[in-house]
Scaffold this motif. Structure first.
Motif, short mmCIF file in Angstrom:
data_model
loop_
_atom_site.label_atom_id
_atom_site.label_comp_id
_atom_site.label_asym_id
_atom_site.label_seq_id
_atom_site.Cartn_x
_atom_site.Cartn_y
_atom_site.Cartn_z
N GLN A 152 0.83 -1.21 0.00
CA GLN A 152 0.00 0.00 0.00
C GLN A 152 0.86 1.26 0.00
O GLN A 152 0.37 2.35 0.28
CB GLN A 152 -0.93 -0.01 1.21
N ILE A 153 2.14 1.10 -0.32
CA ILE A 153 3.07 2.23 -0.38
C ILE A 153 3.53 2.43 -1.81
O ILE A 153 3.73 1.46 -2.55
CB ILE A 153 4.30 1.97 0.53
N MET A 154 3.67 3.68 -2.22
CA MET A 154 4.22 3.98 -3.54
C MET A 154 5.44 4.86 -3.41
O MET A 154 5.60 5.59 -2.42
CB MET A 154 3.17 4.61 -4.46
N ALA A 155 6.32 4.78 -4.40
CA ALA A 155 7.59 5.51 -4.37
C ALA A 155 7.79 6.27 -5.67
O ALA A 155 7.34 5.84 -6.74
CB ALA A 155 8.75 4.55 -4.14
N TRP A 156 8.47 7.40 -5.55
CA TRP A 156 8.88 8.17 -6.74
C TRP A 156 10.37 8.45 -6.64
O TRP A 156 10.86 8.88 -5.60
CB TRP A 156 8.10 9.48 -6.82
N LEU A 157 11.08 8.17 -7.73
CA LEU A 157 12.53 8.35 -7.79
C LEU A 157 12.85 9.66 -8.49
O LEU A 157 12.47 9.87 -9.65
CB LEU A 157 13.17 7.19 -8.55
N GLY A 158 13.55 10.55 -7.80
CA GLY A 158 13.86 11.85 -8.34
C GLY A 158 15.14 11.88 -9.16
O GLY A 158 15.73 10.83 -9.46
N PRO A 159 15.62 13.07 -9.52
CA PRO A 159 16.83 13.20 -10.35
C PRO A 159 18.07 12.72 -9.60
O PRO A 159 18.25 12.99 -8.41
CB PRO A 159 16.91 14.71 -10.61
N ALA A 160 18.93 12.01 -10.32
CA ALA A 160 20.19 11.51 -9.75
C ALA A 160 21.17 11.26 -10.89
O ALA A 160 20.80 11.31 -12.06
CB ALA A 160 19.94 10.22 -8.97
N ILE A 161 22.40 10.97 -10.54
CA ILE A 161 23.39 10.68 -11.57
C ILE A 161 23.04 9.36 -12.26
O ILE A 161 22.65 8.39 -11.61
CB ILE A 161 24.81 10.64 -10.96
N SER A 162 23.17 9.33 -13.58
CA SER A 162 22.83 8.13 -14.33
C SER A 162 24.02 7.18 -14.37
O SER A 162 25.16 7.56 -14.10
CB SER A 162 22.41 8.49 -15.76
N ALA A 163 23.74 5.95 -14.75
CA ALA A 163 24.79 4.92 -14.78
C ALA A 163 25.93 5.30 -15.72
O ALA A 163 27.09 4.96 -15.46
CB ALA A 163 24.18 3.58 -15.19
N ASP A 164 25.63 6.01 -16.80
CA ASP A 164 26.66 6.37 -17.76
C ASP A 164 27.77 7.23 -17.14
O ASP A 164 28.88 7.28 -17.67
CB ASP A 164 26.05 7.13 -18.94
N HIS A 165 27.46 7.89 -16.05
CA HIS A 165 28.42 8.80 -15.41
C HIS A 165 28.79 8.38 -14.00
O HIS A 165 29.54 9.08 -13.33
CB HIS A 165 27.86 10.22 -15.40
N PHE A 166 28.27 7.24 -13.54
CA PHE A 166 28.53 6.81 -12.17
C PHE A 166 29.39 5.57 -12.17
O PHE A 166 28.93 4.44 -12.05
CB PHE A 166 27.21 6.56 -11.45
N HIS A 201 36.48 -1.65 -12.49
CA HIS A 201 35.56 -0.53 -12.35
C HIS A 201 34.25 -0.88 -13.07
O HIS A 201 34.25 -1.65 -14.04
CB HIS A 201 36.15 0.76 -12.91
N PHE A 202 33.16 -0.29 -12.57
CA PHE A 202 31.84 -0.65 -13.06
C PHE A 202 30.96 0.60 -13.11
O PHE A 202 31.23 1.60 -12.45
CB PHE A 202 31.20 -1.70 -12.13
N TYR A 203 29.90 0.50 -13.91
CA TYR A 203 28.89 1.56 -13.93
C TYR A 203 27.65 1.06 -13.18
O TYR A 203 27.12 -0.02 -13.48
CB TYR A 203 28.53 1.93 -15.36
N ALA A 204 27.21 1.85 -12.19
CA ALA A 204 26.09 1.45 -11.34
C ALA A 204 24.88 2.33 -11.61
O ALA A 204 25.00 3.56 -11.71
CB ALA A 204 26.49 1.54 -9.87
N ASP A 205 23.73 1.70 -11.71
CA ASP A 205 22.47 2.40 -11.97
C ASP A 205 21.71 2.57 -10.65
O ASP A 205 21.10 1.62 -10.15
CB ASP A 205 21.64 1.59 -12.97
N LEU A 206 21.77 3.76 -10.09
CA LEU A 206 21.11 4.01 -8.80
C LEU A 206 19.60 3.80 -8.89
O LEU A 206 18.97 3.34 -7.93
CB LEU A 206 21.39 5.44 -8.33
#
Length: 258
Positions: A152-166, A201-206
């Motif tokens: 019964q909970i909903m979530a919204w993900l806001g702006p963050a660094i993308s995987a291409d740059h993380f 090293h790896f690219y991570a998708d937050l």
């Protein structure tokens, strides 16, 4: 875009109840100068204190907030506090409330802000979810603070660094896999990480990592994600792009007073 919120804010697109209000500031429209230009809302990054105060007052006026947000001293941990209307800054990386008119807020400039609410519109939370907090378990900690069950909970993900740059090291991978709650969770973590351009090293998708954490604790209604702070220097601060002169945006959620 809500017709009462200025265009230099983002408004989450999600089916939240009418009682739930939310907005994300951008770097546009404020008083700060130099690298902090112009709507920096963080008091800890070296910006002129009078400019930060002016920006915070402007934020409250433009969003018609009836109380000052619960500002946090964020430490990349998993503590989630009850928001209070007492002007105290609390050390935590998340805040939750059932009080109407009391905003929960987190400050970010590449880390992922997550906004939560229940389907009845009686409780809200804001989470500062950088990789350390995500790996250590801030998502289940916040979800556990809700009176409503996870479905019964909903979530919204806001702006963050993308995987291409993380790009991250092995330590980040180990932190996530060491705290995975199940094989399914481990598989979802693996899907959120791809090899980098350098050895070990790896690219991570937050965004994917947050969705994996939310799914693991039973939250399936997840919206937003995909807006990259690093890619859009006109609208967003980015610590990885700009370094110590980077300001911070605020992601805010509250229950309408009436």
């Amino acid at each position: 875009m809500s017709n009462w919120i200025p265009e230099h804010y983002l408004v989450p697109e999600w089916p939240a109840p009418a009682s739930v209000k939310a907005a994300v500031s951008t770097r546009c429209g404020g008083s700060s100068e130099g690298g902090y230009s112009s709507f920096n809302l963080a008091a800890h990054v070296g910006d002129d204190s009078a400019s930060v105060l002016s920006n915070r007052q402007q934020l409250c006026a433009e969003l018609a907030l009836s109380a000052e947000p619960q500002w946090l001293e964020q430490v990349h941990g998993i503590k989630v506090v009850e928001a209070e209307n007492d002007d105290r800054v609390r050390t935590a990386d998340g805040a939750v409330t059932m009080q109407r008119g009391l905003p929960c807020a987190v400050l970010t400039a590449d880390c992922l802000p997550i906004l939560l609410c229940d389907r009845q519109g009686t409780q809200v939370a804001a989470i500062h979810a950088g990789w350390r907090s995500l790996a250590a378990g801030i998502v289940p900690r916040a979800v556990a603070r809700f009176k409503a069950p996870p479905d019964q909970i909903m979530a919204w993900l806001g702006p963050a660094i993308s995987a291409d740059h993380f790009e991250v090291g092995v330590d980040v991978l180990e932190a996530f896999f060491d705290t995975a709650g199940s094989v399914t969770h481990s598989d979802a973590i693996a899907a959120a990480i791809r090899p980098g351009n350098r050895p070990l090293h790896f690219y991570a998708d937050l965004f994917q990592l947050a969705r994996a954490a939310l799914s693991e604790c039973g939250v399936s209604s997840v919206y937003g994600g995909g807006i990259c702070t690093y890619n859009d220097a006109e609208r967003f601060y980015s610590y990885r792009r700009d370094g110590d002169t980077s300001g911070r945006m605020a992601s805010i959620i509250w229950l309408a007073s009436s």
